[in-house]
Design a protein around this motif. Structure first.
Motif, mmCIF file in Angstrom:
data_model
loop_
_atom_site.group_PDB
_atom_site.id
_atom_site.type_symbol
_atom_site.label_atom_id
_atom_site.label_comp_id
_atom_site.label_asym_id
_atom_site.label_seq_id
_atom_site.Cartn_x
_atom_site.Cartn_y
_atom_site.Cartn_z
ATOM 1 N N ALA A 282 58.058 45.499 40.319
ATOM 2 C CA ALA A 282 56.809 46.064 40.844
ATOM 3 C C ALA A 282 55.753 46.242 39.753
ATOM 4 C CB ALA A 282 57.086 47.399 41.534
ATOM 5 N N SER A 283 56.137 46.829 38.622
ATOM 6 C CA SER A 283 55.172 47.068 37.542
ATOM 7 C C SER A 283 54.619 45.769 36.988
ATOM 8 C CB SER A 283 55.819 47.885 36.422
ATOM 9 O OG SER A 283 56.129 49.191 36.858
ATOM 10 N N VAL A 284 55.487 44.766 36.817
ATOM 11 C CA VAL A 284 55.052 43.474 36.276
ATOM 12 C C VAL A 284 54.035 42.824 37.207
ATOM 13 C CG1 VAL A 284 55.800 41.146 35.664
ATOM 14 C CG2 VAL A 284 57.182 43.122 34.986
ATOM 15 N N LEU A 285 54.300 42.873 38.502
ATOM 16 C CA LEU A 285 53.376 42.289 39.472
ATOM 17 C C LEU A 285 52.013 42.973 39.430
ATOM 18 C CD1 LEU A 285 55.811 41.866 42.499
ATOM 19 C CD2 LEU A 285 54.793 40.019 41.150
ATOM 20 N N TYR A 286 52.045 44.286 39.307
ATOM 21 C CA TYR A 286 50.784 45.029 39.279
ATOM 22 C C TYR A 286 50.016 44.784 37.978
ATOM 23 C CZ TYR A 286 47.514 48.952 39.255
ATOM 24 O OH TYR A 286 46.380 49.709 39.183
ATOM 25 N N ILE A 287 50.717 44.692 36.857
ATOM 26 C CA ILE A 287 50.063 44.385 35.581
ATOM 27 C C ILE A 287 49.357 43.031 35.657
ATOM 28 C CG2 ILE A 287 50.521 43.744 33.170
ATOM 29 C CD1 ILE A 287 52.641 45.989 33.153
ATOM 30 N N GLN A 288 50.024 42.051 36.221
ATOM 31 C CA GLN A 288 49.417 40.725 36.376
ATOM 32 C C GLN A 288 48.158 40.799 37.233
ATOM 33 O OE1 GLN A 288 52.677 38.486 38.006
ATOM 34 N NE2 GLN A 288 53.640 38.110 36.016
ATOM 35 N N PHE A 289 48.210 41.610 38.258
ATOM 36 C CA PHE A 289 47.052 41.771 39.139
ATOM 37 C C PHE A 289 45.899 42.450 38.410
ATOM 38 C CE2 PHE A 289 44.955 44.537 42.445
ATOM 39 C CZ PHE A 289 44.242 43.531 43.048
ATOM 40 N N CYS A 290 46.188 43.500 37.659
ATOM 41 C CA CYS A 290 45.134 44.230 36.947
ATOM 42 C C CYS A 290 44.389 43.327 35.972
ATOM 43 C CB CYS A 290 45.736 45.414 36.185
ATOM 44 S SG CYS A 290 46.208 46.817 37.219
ATOM 45 N N ARG A 291 45.116 42.458 35.321
ATOM 46 C CA ARG A 291 44.490 41.574 34.326
ATOM 47 C C ARG A 291 43.392 40.708 34.932
ATOM 48 N NH1 ARG A 291 48.786 38.539 30.563
ATOM 49 N NH2 ARG A 291 46.807 37.472 30.169
ATOM 50 N N GLN A 292 43.489 40.435 36.226
ATOM 51 C CA GLN A 292 42.500 39.588 36.884
ATOM 52 C C GLN A 292 41.134 40.259 37.001
ATOM 53 O OE1 GLN A 292 44.106 38.288 40.669
ATOM 54 N NE2 GLN A 292 46.117 37.910 39.785
ATOM 55 N N ALA B 218 36.689 35.863 33.904
ATOM 56 C CA ALA B 218 37.166 34.690 33.162
ATOM 57 C C ALA B 218 36.323 34.474 31.908
ATOM 58 C CB ALA B 218 37.112 33.450 34.058
ATOM 59 N N GLY B 219 37.004 34.112 30.830
ATOM 60 C CA GLY B 219 36.323 33.815 29.577
ATOM 61 C C GLY B 219 36.168 35.001 28.652
ATOM 62 N N LEU B 220 36.481 36.204 29.136
ATOM 63 C CA LEU B 220 36.383 37.393 28.296
ATOM 64 C C LEU B 220 37.758 37.786 27.778
ATOM 65 C CD1 LEU B 220 33.895 39.704 30.238
ATOM 66 C CD2 LEU B 220 33.414 38.173 28.331
ATOM 67 N N HIS B 221 37.785 38.432 26.619
ATOM 68 C CA HIS B 221 39.011 38.985 26.067
ATOM 69 C C HIS B 221 38.662 40.282 25.355
ATOM 70 C CE1 HIS B 221 37.802 37.916 21.976
ATOM 71 N NE2 HIS B 221 37.442 36.727 22.450
ATOM 72 N N LEU C 91 45.583 41.838 27.081
ATOM 73 C CA LEU C 91 44.254 41.236 27.064
ATOM 74 C C LEU C 91 43.645 41.221 25.660
ATOM 75 C CD1 LEU C 91 42.929 42.709 30.408
ATOM 76 C CD2 LEU C 91 43.440 40.313 29.937
ATOM 77 N N GLY C 92 44.424 41.650 24.660
ATOM 78 C CA GLY C 92 44.004 41.489 23.272
ATOM 79 C C GLY C 92 43.556 42.730 22.547
ATOM 80 N N ALA C 93 43.482 43.873 23.213
ATOM 81 C CA ALA C 93 42.981 45.078 22.565
ATOM 82 C C ALA C 93 44.041 45.717 21.683
ATOM 83 C CB ALA C 93 42.515 46.085 23.612
ATOM 84 N N ARG D 225 36.462 46.525 34.145
ATOM 85 C CA ARG D 225 35.128 46.053 34.543
ATOM 86 C C ARG D 225 34.030 46.722 33.720
ATOM 87 N NH1 ARG D 225 35.327 41.448 37.726
ATOM 88 N NH2 ARG D 225 33.114 41.884 38.097
ATOM 89 N N VAL D 226 34.214 47.982 33.354
ATOM 90 C CA VAL D 226 33.227 48.649 32.502
ATOM 91 C C VAL D 226 33.228 48.015 31.115
ATOM 92 C CG1 VAL D 226 32.597 50.810 31.376
ATOM 93 C CG2 VAL D 226 33.299 50.828 33.773
ATOM 94 N N VAL D 227 34.423 47.779 30.568
ATOM 95 C CA VAL D 227 34.499 47.115 29.267
ATOM 96 C C VAL D 227 33.892 45.714 29.346
ATOM 97 C CG1 VAL D 227 36.077 46.221 27.505
ATOM 98 C CG2 VAL D 227 36.485 48.469 28.511
ATOM 99 N N ALA D 228 34.113 45.022 30.465
ATOM 100 C CA ALA D 228 33.510 43.701 30.653
ATOM 101 C C ALA D 228 31.988 43.797 30.638
ATOM 102 C CB ALA D 228 33.983 43.088 31.971
ATOM 103 N N ALA D 229 31.429 44.857 31.237
ATOM 104 C CA ALA D 229 29.978 45.050 31.223
ATOM 105 C C ALA D 229 29.481 45.226 29.796
ATOM 106 C CB ALA D 229 29.602 46.262 32.068
#
Length: 456
Positions: free
Chosen positions: A154-164, A168-171, A197-199, A347-351
């Protein structure tokens, strides 16, 4: 029984007893069984919890109630509320259930329900569950009982989802981020998402012991995060609550950003980069400064009742995509069906990354009014039901404020308090007036005779 966000109370007090939660699950299970039309012989529900010591007791009660009604339970273990919503939708379960009291202290617990689409249950279904609970609880024969299974991934599936949620193109390489998980359900998941995601991640509030959830940490105590960001010289800080659906952030200077400010950042970024149309949904408690700033950018603003479920309902009515509350419940329908602290933080960090600006710079056009919120305690079960005095009191309070601001009174749907919110141009006046009104509310709630005199 149902409040703003499911069922919630101190453990051992109604409705948070194992007996009542078993009956609640049984009633919900009966409705799911009657509505079930899938290929599987029985409906199934996903069950997740936060880190409270009482969680396992209520897990067992839910299992028993659902099984007796012929419903399978899929146990997800410790998982944030938005994670349960996601897995319910992903796996095609008929419902999702979370054992959590969200931002409340460990002495409390609660139960939240999600529909098959990952949405909070509508009021009508909650009412039907309550009516069904009034009927005798009948256990099905052994051959028809629901079964229990585990979902270890369950946790692995949710982590994969959160990363989305990160476009695209940001890290996040080169960023140092402090994450305060409130000793709650995100204590492993949130740091792992940001690391993948690299942090560079410094995790605080990530050592749950069953009793310390939300204890001077997390989104309800952001000073803890502010101090950690300064101590580690981090770029930004992320504070979540016990079940991971609230978000508060801190910039590199230690300044705290609550839900209204973060919602503005998300709205401007979505308008600039994603073609956000229409407007944004807030609540009756949202700061007027947020509304005015969005209007200046050509975005509409609509207010719902308090509660992320009401924000979501109004988003769907308007056909809009973004909304939230000052408390930090932020909903972006482009990335999830419910409020998600981890994804909103991404999304805030992406902004910040897409604009090459700090949080302070992104909020430079946002002129917030001063707000002061005072919670007036009331005895559970008394003083809350008869709130006919509130409109009269509020009208009188607004006359005292004049054109300088506004006042809002509401009985909390999650705690035994009446919330008194005063919004003014200056913090000093907001504090003075909120303290005055809160004292008067407290007197009204404890003195019926005085209440009658004032509201006549």
């Amino acid at each position: 029984m149902f409040g703003t966000d499911g069922v919630r109370a101190p453990v051992g007090m109604e409705p948070m007893t194992p007996q009542t939660i078993m009956r609640l699950a049984h009633a919900c299970g009966q409705l799911l069984s009657r509505q079930h039309t899938g290929l599987n012989p029985r409906p199934a529900v996903a069950v997740g919890t936060d880190t409270r010591g009482s969680a396992t007791m209520f897990e067992a009660a839910l299992q028993a109630g659902f099984s007796a009604a012929g419903v399978d339970t899929v146990m997800c273990g410790e998982l944030p509320t938005p994670g349960v919503a996601y897995l319910t939708r992903l796996r095609g379960y008929q419902a999702g259930v979370v054992v959590s009291a969200s931002h409340n202290p460990c002495e409390d617990n609660g139960v939240k329900f999600f529909s098959a689409t990952g949405d909070k249950l509508p009021d009508g279904m909650e009412a039907e569950i309550e009516r069904t609970m009034d009927q005798p609880m009948v256990c099905l024969p052994s051959s028809r009982l629901g079964r229990v299974s585990l979902l270890p991934e369950a946790s692995v599936l949710y982590i994969q989802f959160c990363r989305q949620a990160l476009p695209a193109g940001l890290h996040l390489q080169g960023m140092k981020i402090v994450i305060d998980a409130a000793h709650g359900a995100c204590h492993r998941i949130a740091p792992e998402v940001f690391r993948q995601l690299g942090a560079e991640v410094i995790a605080v509030g990530a050592s749950p012991d069953g009793q310390n959830i939300n204890d001077n940490v997390g989104a309800t105590s952001p000073k803890h995060l502010s101090e950690a960001v300064l101590a580690h010289q981090a770029d930004v800080g992320v504070a979540l609550d016990g079940d991971g659906d609230r978000l508060v952030m801190v910039d590199s200077e230690g300044r705290i950003y609550a839900g209204d400010e973060l919602l503005y950042v998300l709205a401007v970024d979505a308008q600039t980069n994603d073609g956000l149309q229409g407007g944004v949904v807030g609540t009756v408690m949202s700061n007027q400064g947020l509304e005015q700033a969005l209007l200046r950018r050509g975005l509409g603003f609509a207010r719902s009742a308090v509660g992320d479920r009401h924000v979501l309902e109004l988003l769907k009515q308007r056909g809009w995509r973004l909304g939230g509350e000052g408390s930090g419940h932020l909903i972006g329908l482009d990335w999830h069906s419910t409020g998600d602290g981890v994804m909103s933080a991404l999304r805030v960090v992406a902004a910040m990354k897409r604009s090459q600006r700090s949080l302070s710079q992104l909020c430079s056009d946002l002129r917030m009014n001063a707000q002061c919120l005072v919670n007036v305690p009331v005895t559970r079960g008394t003083g809350m039901a008869d709130n006919t005095w509130m409109p009269h009191f509020q009208l009188r309070a607004e006359k005292l404020l004049g054109d300088d601001g506004r006042v809002l009174l509401r009985a909390s749907g999650t705690e035994p308090v009446v919330r008194v919110l005063v919004e003014c141009r200056t913090a000093l006046r907001a504090q003075r007036m909120a303290s005055r009104f809160a004292k008067e509310v407290s007197q009204l709630l404890t003195a019926p005779a005085a209440q009658d005199a004032v509201t006549a």
